[in-house]
Write an enzyme that holds these catalytic residues in place. Structure first.
Site, PDB file in Angstrom:
ATOM      1  N   LYS A 269      36.885  47.275  49.567  1.00 19.72           N
ATOM      2  CA  LYS A 269      37.007  46.255  50.613  1.00 19.72           C
ATOM      3  C   LYS A 269      37.497  46.864  51.925  1.00 19.72           C
ATOM      4  O   LYS A 269      36.960  46.569  53.008  1.00 19.72           O
ATOM      5  CB  LYS A 269      37.958  45.154  50.156  1.00 19.72           C
ATOM      6  CG  LYS A 269      37.437  44.320  49.006  1.00 19.72           C
ATOM      7  CD  LYS A 269      38.496  43.324  48.539  1.00 19.72           C
ATOM      8  CE  LYS A 269      38.023  42.510  47.348  1.00 19.72           C
ATOM      9  NZ  LYS A 269      39.060  41.545  46.883  1.00 19.72           N
TER      10      LYS A 269
ATOM     11  N   CYS B 117      42.883  44.398  49.393  1.00 18.85           N
ATOM     12  CA  CYS B 117      43.640  43.999  48.206  1.00 18.85           C
ATOM     13  C   CYS B 117      42.710  43.360  47.188  1.00 18.85           C
ATOM     14  O   CYS B 117      41.701  42.735  47.553  1.00 18.85           O
ATOM     15  CB  CYS B 117      44.736  42.988  48.546  1.00 18.85           C
ATOM     16  SG  CYS B 117      46.101  43.624  49.518  1.00 18.85           S
ATOM     17  N   ASP B 118      43.072  43.490  45.927  1.00 16.11           N
ATOM     18  CA  ASP B 118      42.359  42.782  44.869  1.00 16.11           C
ATOM     19  C   ASP B 118      43.323  42.543  43.717  1.00 16.11           C
ATOM     20  O   ASP B 118      44.165  43.404  43.428  1.00 16.11           O
ATOM     21  CB  ASP B 118      41.150  43.579  44.383  1.00 16.11           C
ATOM     22  CG  ASP B 118      40.249  42.737  43.498  1.00 16.11           C
ATOM     23  OD1 ASP B 118      39.484  41.917  44.054  1.00 16.11           O
ATOM     24  OD2 ASP B 118      40.324  42.867  42.263  1.00 16.11           O
ATOM     25  N   SER B 119      43.208  41.375  43.084  1.00 18.51           N
ATOM     26  CA  SER B 119      44.120  41.005  42.000  1.00 18.51           C
ATOM     27  C   SER B 119      43.358  40.554  40.767  1.00 18.51           C
ATOM     28  O   SER B 119      42.302  39.912  40.873  1.00 18.51           O
ATOM     29  CB  SER B 119      45.053  39.868  42.443  1.00 18.51           C
ATOM     30  OG  SER B 119      45.847  40.227  43.547  1.00 18.51           O
TER      31      SER B 119
ATOM     32  N   GLY C 120      45.790  45.634  43.448  1.00 15.82           N
ATOM     33  CA  GLY C 120      45.521  46.919  44.083  1.00 15.82           C
ATOM     34  C   GLY C 120      45.620  46.790  45.589  1.00 15.82           C
ATOM     35  O   GLY C 120      45.256  45.759  46.165  1.00 15.82           O
TER      36      GLY C 120
END
Length: 239
Positions: A64, A103-105, A140
């Site tokens: 991203k 960010c990624d969750s 992340g």
């Protein structure tokens, strides 16, 4: 000339991440990436094999951030204004020194990785598995120094994953269905929140609460420091 203080450019549409940053004094700009998350994960797993949950979120966070960095000088970026109904549009021909944050969750439960449910039926089934149990929320983070070279920009990149243990309350079927009916679980990774309607259904956490919301403030502070800046360099002047 480039601005004296860099702005944080969030490669995410998440209002929860943006509001968490704002509460900490950082008014983030927003530019949503165009990354095909499923394709990125599939390509990585075809090359390296199955990925652990912390690796999945770091991979996607980097994808991203890289996508937005690549678009910085070719596209417009949405800049949020406190209290506005929607983001204003800023042309990056104007000097805007930014650090780009991807960010990624995901929620890890029984070794399986869960993002946003695809529909209400999946959200109900997910909650029936989660209730009364414990999972781990991984987020992340990938931070890129995209500042102007004259303002100290290096193009440096740093990343990390934060993980928080989440204990879910033992909901009955009626509570599960009522919560899913609000629509909130369909909009968030793991199908729950701690800062919204899902708060009463989380019995406790071990670790960083901001990470569960979607951006770990302590980890982000460390990443900013690794790029040679201080957290207060990102704060809004009035904060």
């Amino acid at each position: 000339m480039p601005s004296a203080h860099p702005a944080l450019l969030l490669a995410s549409a998440s209002p929860a991440r943006r509001s968490t940053l704002r509460a900490a004094g950082v008014e983030a700009l927003v530019h949503v990436s165009s990354v095909d998350e499923d394709a990125v994960v599939a390509a990585a797993e075809a090359r390296y094999g199955a990925l652990a949950a912390p690796d999945v979120v770091l991979l996607l966070a980097r994808a991203k951030a890289d996508d937005v960095v690549g678009a910085l000088r070719a596209e417009e970026v949405a800049a949020g204004e406190d209290g506005a109904a929607g983001p204003a549009v800023v042309d990056l021909d104007v000097d805007v020194d930014v650090l780009v944050l991807g960010c990624d969750s995901v929620l890890e439960l029984d070794g399986e990785v869960h993002g946003k449910p695809v529909d209400a039926a999946e959200a109900v089934e997910r909650w029936r598995r989660m209730r009364g149990r414990t999972g781990v929320l991984h987020t992340g983070h990938w931070l890129v120094d995209a500042r102007h070279p004259d303002d100290g920009g290096t193009g440096g990149m740093v990343g990390g994953t934060a993980s928080t243990t989440v204990h879910f309350a033992d909901l009955d079927d009626a509570e599960v269905e009522a919560y899913v009916a609000t629509g909130e679980p369909l909009r968030v990774a793991g199908a729950f929140t701690i800062d919204g309607l899902g708060g009463p259904y989380v019995a406790g956490i071990e670790g960083d609460p901001s990470n569960v919301i979607g951006v770990s403030l302590p980890l982000l502070r460390e990443l900013v420091r690794e790029l040679g800046l201080a957290w207060h360099d990102l704060r809004h002047p009035a904060a």
